[in-house]
Enzyme design. Sequence first.
Site, PDB file in Angstrom:
ATOM      1  N   PRO A 150       0.817  -1.491   0.223  1.00  0.00           N
ATOM      2  CA  PRO A 150       0.030  -0.122  -0.136  1.00  0.00           C
ATOM      3  C   PRO A 150       0.242   1.104   0.126  1.00  0.00           C
ATOM      4  CG  PRO A 150      -0.311  -0.991   2.248  1.00  0.00           C
ATOM      5  CD  PRO A 150       0.446  -2.108   1.232  1.00  0.00           C
TER       6      PRO A 150
ATOM      7  N   CYS B   3       0.108   5.139  -0.117  1.00  0.00           N
ATOM      8  CA  CYS B   3      -0.571   6.986   0.288  1.00  0.00           C
ATOM      9  C   CYS B   3      -0.249   7.437  -0.778  1.00  0.00           C
ATOM     10  CB  CYS B   3      -0.387   7.466   1.323  1.00  0.00           C
ATOM     11  SG  CYS B   3      -0.991   6.350   2.947  1.00  0.00           S
TER      12      CYS B   3
ATOM     13  N   ALA C 164      -3.272   2.932   2.246  1.00  0.00           N
ATOM     14  CA  ALA C 164      -4.438   3.218   3.260  1.00  0.00           C
ATOM     15  C   ALA C 164      -5.795   4.219   3.155  1.00  0.00           C
ATOM     16  CB  ALA C 164      -3.407   4.122   5.118  1.00  0.00           C
TER      17      ALA C 164
ATOM     18  N   GLN D  36      -5.824  -1.076   2.229  1.00  0.00           N
ATOM     19  CA  GLN D  36      -5.891  -1.255   3.634  1.00  0.00           C
ATOM     20  C   GLN D  36      -7.147  -0.282   4.420  1.00  0.00           C
ATOM     21  OE1 GLN D  36      -2.093   0.957   5.031  1.00  0.00           O
ATOM     22  NE2 GLN D  36      -1.456  -0.930   5.423  1.00  0.00           N
TER      23      GLN D  36
ATOM     24  N   TYR E 132      -0.075   3.848  12.802  1.00  0.00           N
ATOM     25  CA  TYR E 132      -1.417   4.191  13.615  1.00  0.00           C
ATOM     26  C   TYR E 132      -2.285   4.331  14.205  1.00  0.00           C
ATOM     27  CZ  TYR E 132       0.745   6.126   9.590  1.00  0.00           C
ATOM     28  OH  TYR E 132       1.365   7.152   8.693  1.00  0.00           O
TER      29      TYR E 132
ATOM     30  N   ARG F 112      -1.356  -5.892   8.198  1.00  0.00           N
ATOM     31  CA  ARG F 112      -0.412  -5.417   8.316  1.00  0.00           C
ATOM     32  C   ARG F 112       0.376  -5.009   9.815  1.00  0.00           C
ATOM     33  NH1 ARG F 112       3.137  -1.019   4.567  1.00  0.00           N
ATOM     34  NH2 ARG F 112       4.217  -3.322   3.793  1.00  0.00           N
TER      35      ARG F 112
ATOM     36  N   LEU G 136      12.936  -2.325   2.080  1.00  0.00           N
ATOM     37  CA  LEU G 136      14.509  -2.377   0.745  1.00  0.00           C
ATOM     38  C   LEU G 136      14.455  -4.081   0.651  1.00  0.00           C
ATOM     39  CD1 LEU G 136      16.387   0.037   2.820  1.00  0.00           C
ATOM     40  CD2 LEU G 136      15.054   0.257   0.276  1.00  0.00           C
TER      41      LEU G 136
ATOM     42  N   ARG H 128       8.868   1.427  -2.623  1.00  0.00           N
ATOM     43  CA  ARG H 128       9.847   1.769  -3.558  1.00  0.00           C
ATOM     44  C   ARG H 128      10.674   1.555  -5.041  1.00  0.00           C
ATOM     45  NH1 ARG H 128      12.424   3.922   1.368  1.00  0.00           N
ATOM     46  NH2 ARG H 128      12.211   1.673   2.016  1.00  0.00           N
TER      47      ARG H 128
END
Length: 368
Positions: free
Chosen positions: A25, A27, A59, A102, A185, A233, A304, A327
């Site tokens: 996920p 944002c 999210a 999510q 969160y 998650r 990563l 990423r």
Amino acid sequence: MARPKLFTPIKIRNVSFANRIIIAPMCQYSAKDGNMNDWHLIHLGKLSLSGAALLTIEATAVLPEGRITYGDLGLYCDQNYAAMSLTLESIRRWSDIPIAIQLSHAGRKASTEVPWKGGGQFAPTHALGWQTYGPSALPYSDDQLAPVALDKERLRQVRDAFGSATARAAKIGFDVVQLHAAHGYLLHQFLSPLSNQRSDEYGGSLKNRMRFPLEVFDTVRSSFPPDKPVSVRISATDWVDGGLNVEQSVLFAKELERRGCDVIHVSSGGLYHAQKIPVGPSYQVPLAREVRRSVKIPIVAVGLITGYEQAEAIVGTGDADMVALARTILFDPNWPWHAAAELGGKVRVPNQYLRSQPNRYRDLFETE
Ligand SMILES: Cc1cc2nc3c(=O)[nH]c(=O)nc-3n(C[C@H](O)[C@H](O)[C@H](O)COP(=O)(O)O)c2cc1C
């Protein structure tokens, strides 16, 4: 060479996944009033052609005050539902990739500016801000505001909001729902002793700190079709002495498994400003391995993971059942194609793109 493990299918409940690569996920901070728009269609449409096994939508807040920023997606009203349905219908016309959403509540980390404008927190009196809520009236850091501690009535409202958002997600036809209990969160704030200092049955012992996240999980599970998976998650550690640690997260994972959770994504951190994260390639994989040792449900590693052999090794050695990319796949949306080419796997690509197969990779593309 034997078929790469990264390109072996897996079935969870009634949903089939073509390989072990998940789009994490991410944002986009590009919604207005929680509604999807043409940016989401472009972004998700592009990723839906990537050949990954699952596309996870960012999210998505279950209440307006649960958004991290004013640009976050929501699924808290009929307008959000209508905009998301429209976007998903367009994507579905051209791609059969399984899609997850999510569901999230940002708790005390809500009401912030979008990251590319600095990401600072807005006071409730600011035009772009609102009052935040958390388990206890403790701010994330000295430069953030203390949230209002959720009372019993508000806890019920949050739980019900997760249920209603899940029901909307089911109606839209999502294949998977992911509950966001990571990255500092709201649900993570309940789990960690650093942010949860309640004196009622929702605070104190780990059993009490897990109570609200587990109640929310039960609500989500019972609001989603029984033949479709629900994943969670987690941040397996806060990377802070005295914070949530992997031993506690293993107990949480076991309890989730007992209640019918199908998949656990193992991430970390985000709860405390003074965290010390040993960032580097595969840095969260040892946490995934630790959780995987204690449960039987599939585990997803993330963080990563950028190399094809690196991903193959994580799944091949059994450190995790699947890998999630964020990423890396933004940088290279066709990463699964390139991984398949390199490792000797096969991917589904749109018919319109079949002619792109390079000569040196014969039989790379699967045809219907
Ligand atoms: C642009 C961006 C947005 C993100 N948004 C979310 C999100 O909505 N939910 C979430 O759980 N993690 C989010 N993350 C974290 C990623 O899902 C992922 O766990 C993290 O970036 C590490 O994976 P990577 O090294 O492959 O990027 C986001 C990361 C990025 C880069």
